[in-house]
Design a protein around this motif. Structure first.
Motif: not given
Length: 216
Positions: A9-21, A55-56, A164-170
């Motif tokens: 999958g992919h890991i996306r880094l966002h600065r400050n907040d999640l994107p809309d939608g 994905h994370a 990301a590994s800390d959430v991908l398998h929860l």
């Protein structure tokens, strides 16, 4: 936005907040990275999230003093407080406390795989995420970046992969543990414990770790 592509999958880094939608579905796996382990003192640096789909998304929380927006992250806050979305953690007690301290929100409803593991895996004292992933899922995750500097302006690919590994398998881990809770007749008790976790985090922020008000 920075994107890393992995085998699954992919890991996306966002600065400050999640994107809309963004839609994480009815249950979102969440973890945090901080400057230390005292939620009253240490800064929240990163919030990782996954819908359990491989994905994370990682939100870097940057204080205004370093050019960021700090607690001004409305999309993230909306998700964390949405009563229709279950927030799945490992050691939720710490995460809900640091999210309350940093973002001034009560994160609910929650589930915690560490609490679940302690309720049904009483034959062992190995309840860490690494141990549970290996023993219940046959997955080895690395903890090499656990003590790295999460307050750095630029996070490395190794840090993001670890985070990301800390959430991908929860989600998969919770499915295993939920089955064990049902088998042992402790699911209702577990749900009561989960419902209390935001209050437990609030008590920690008030300093009620020692003395524990539930102790004699």
């Amino acid at each position: 936005m920075t994107t890393l592509f992995t085998a699954r999958g992919h890991i996306r880094l966002h600065r400050n907040d999640l994107p809309d939608g963004l839609d994480f579905g009815p249950m979102v796996a969440i973890d945090t990275e901080t400057m230390g382990l005292d939620p009253r003192r240490d800064r929240l640096c990163l919030v990782q999230l996954s819908a359990g789909d491989g994905h994370a998304h990682c939100v870097q929380i940057v204080p205004p003093s370093l050019g960021g927006r700090g607690a001004d992250c409305p999309n993230l806050k909306r998700l964390l407080t949405d009563p229709k979305v279950v927030k799945l953690f490992h050691f939720a007690r710490f995460d809900v406390a640091i999210l309350k301290a940093a973002l001034d929100i009560t994160c609910a409803p929650v589930k915690c795989t560490k609490v679940a593991a302690k309720l049904v895996r009483t034959f062992t004292d190995r309840h860490g995420l690494k141990d549970l992933c290996r023993e219940l899922l046959g997955v080895d995750i690395s903890k090499q970046q656990q003590t790295s500097d999460w307050g750095a302006a630029e996070l490395s690919p190794e840090q993001l992969t670890y985070a990301a590994s800390d959430v991908l398998h929860l989600h998969a881990l919770w499915a295993k543990l939920e089955g064990l809770l049902i088998r042992e007749g402790r699911l209702e008790l577990a749900e009561s414990c989960f419902a209390f976790l935001p209050a437990r985090g609030a008590l920690d922020l008030l300093g009620y770790v020692e003395p524990d008000i539930f102790h004699h």
